[in-house]
Write a protein that holds these residues in place. Structure first.
Motif, short mmCIF file in Angstrom:
data_model
loop_
_atom_site.label_atom_id
_atom_site.label_comp_id
_atom_site.label_asym_id
_atom_site.label_seq_id
_atom_site.Cartn_x
_atom_site.Cartn_y
_atom_site.Cartn_z
N GLY A 143 0.77 -1.24 0.00
CA GLY A 143 0.00 0.00 0.00
C GLY A 143 0.79 1.28 0.00
N LEU A 144 2.12 1.21 -0.01
CA LEU A 144 2.92 2.42 -0.08
C LEU A 144 3.03 2.89 -1.53
CD1 LEU A 144 5.80 1.56 2.43
CD2 LEU A 144 3.75 2.94 2.84
N TYR A 211 7.04 0.13 9.06
CA TYR A 211 5.99 0.25 8.05
C TYR A 211 4.86 1.16 8.55
CZ TYR A 211 1.97 -0.83 5.17
OH TYR A 211 0.85 -0.71 4.37
N ASP A 212 4.44 0.95 9.79
CA ASP A 212 3.36 1.78 10.33
C ASP A 212 3.72 3.26 10.30
OD1 ASP A 212 1.83 -0.44 10.79
OD2 ASP A 212 2.26 -0.55 12.95
N ARG A 215 3.28 4.49 6.75
CA ARG A 215 1.87 4.69 6.42
C ARG A 215 1.33 5.97 7.04
NH1 ARG A 215 -1.34 0.95 3.57
NH2 ARG A 215 -2.84 2.66 3.79
N GLU A 216 1.76 6.27 8.26
CA GLU A 216 1.36 7.52 8.90
C GLU A 216 1.85 8.71 8.09
OE1 GLU A 216 2.93 7.50 12.84
OE2 GLU A 216 1.75 5.75 13.48
N GLN A 218 2.59 8.76 4.89
CA GLN A 218 1.90 8.81 3.60
C GLN A 218 0.50 9.40 3.74
OE1 GLN A 218 2.31 5.70 0.34
NE2 GLN A 218 0.31 5.13 1.13
N GLU A 219 -0.17 9.05 4.84
CA GLU A 219 -1.53 9.55 5.06
C GLU A 219 -1.55 10.99 5.56
OE1 GLU A 219 -3.10 6.67 7.73
OE2 GLU A 219 -3.08 5.05 6.24
#
Length: 255
Positions: A143-144, A211-212, A215-216, A218-219
């Motif tokens: 999802g990245l 990874y988390d 994702r933070e 990226q969001e």
């Protein structure tokens, strides 16, 4: 790719065979079986077709190691060579698909056969490159996107080998190393040998935390940019203080 010209010479008067000196870039193929093909005609060609199946096996094995390491994140599914731009030599630049080179994979294979020190292979920069770009594609599957997938790959390559494949990401590497240390991982290369399955298993929680964080970022790209800018400012101040301390010491010692 044009490598100039070479002269065919005798391998010995009584041997009945000839040899040719290949360019230094071909050293990666040392010991690899090659198929020899003659394309006859008005402009005959002699073609060497190396058997790179060993290299493809290395790619697939390391992908499975990443699959194991990322289990806490999600399943990256099976390895597909079609996801990559694959060539004999590492490319200088790439745009669309992450690049893989047979030269790097064959170097890993050789280091696996030639032990260095107490049973530890010398994977070197080839291992860093391969793991980095495998991890970029794994990041896509998890999802990245864009620069976050690229930086994630660079970080994974660094955490695995203790070496960087370049492409910047100084800030991201520093944050990731801190997260790994917080997860109980020692500084440097947490995996050790690329093929030590237990070390990849031990790294699962650390990779999940890394990874988390990606994702933070990226969001919430604004928070990412703010954290990145703050890190660079702190680094600049720290570097400046170190330089000032040295200059002050030099001035005092001259008096």
């Amino acid at each position: 790719m044009e490598w100039g010209s070479r002269r065919i010479r005798s391998a010995g008067r009584t041997s009945g065979s000839v040899e040719i000196t290949l360019p230094v870039e071909m050293q990666a193929l040392e010991g690899i079986q090659c198929r020899l093909v003659l394309r006859d005609g008005a402009r005959p060609e002699i073609v060497l077709q190396p058997d790179v199946s060993l290299a493809e096996t290395v790619f697939a094995e390391l992908w499975e190691k990443l699959r194991l390491a990322f289990q806490e994140i999600g399943d990256i599914s099976d390895f597909s060579l079609a996801d990559f731009d694959v060539g004999l030599l590492p490319p200088r630049y790439w745009r669309d698909k992450p690049p893989l080179s047979y030269q790097d994979a064959l170097a890993i294979h050789r280091s696996r056969q030639e032990k260095a020190g107490p049973g530890r292979p010398r994977e070197g920069s080839g291992g860093t490159h391969v793991v980095t770009f495998l991890a970029v594609d794994a990041g896509y599957r998890l999802g990245l996107e864009g620069r976050f997938a690229l930086a994630f790959g660079v970080v994974v390559g660094y955490l695995v080998s203790g070496m960087s494949a370049g492409h910047g990401a100084d800030f991201e590497r520093d944050v990731a190393l801190t997260l790994f240390q917080g997860a109980g991982k020692a500084a440097g290369a947490p995996i050790g040998s690329l093929f030590q399955t237990d070390r990849w298993e031990e790294a699962q929680d650390g990779f999940k935390q890394v990874y988390d964080r990606f994702r933070e970022w990226q969001e919430n790209p604004a928070a990412y940019e703010a954290a990145r800018e703050k890190w660079w400012e702190a680094l600049t101040v720290e570097t400046g203080s170190s330089v000032s301390s040295v200059e002050d010491y030099v001035r005092r010692t001259k008096k």
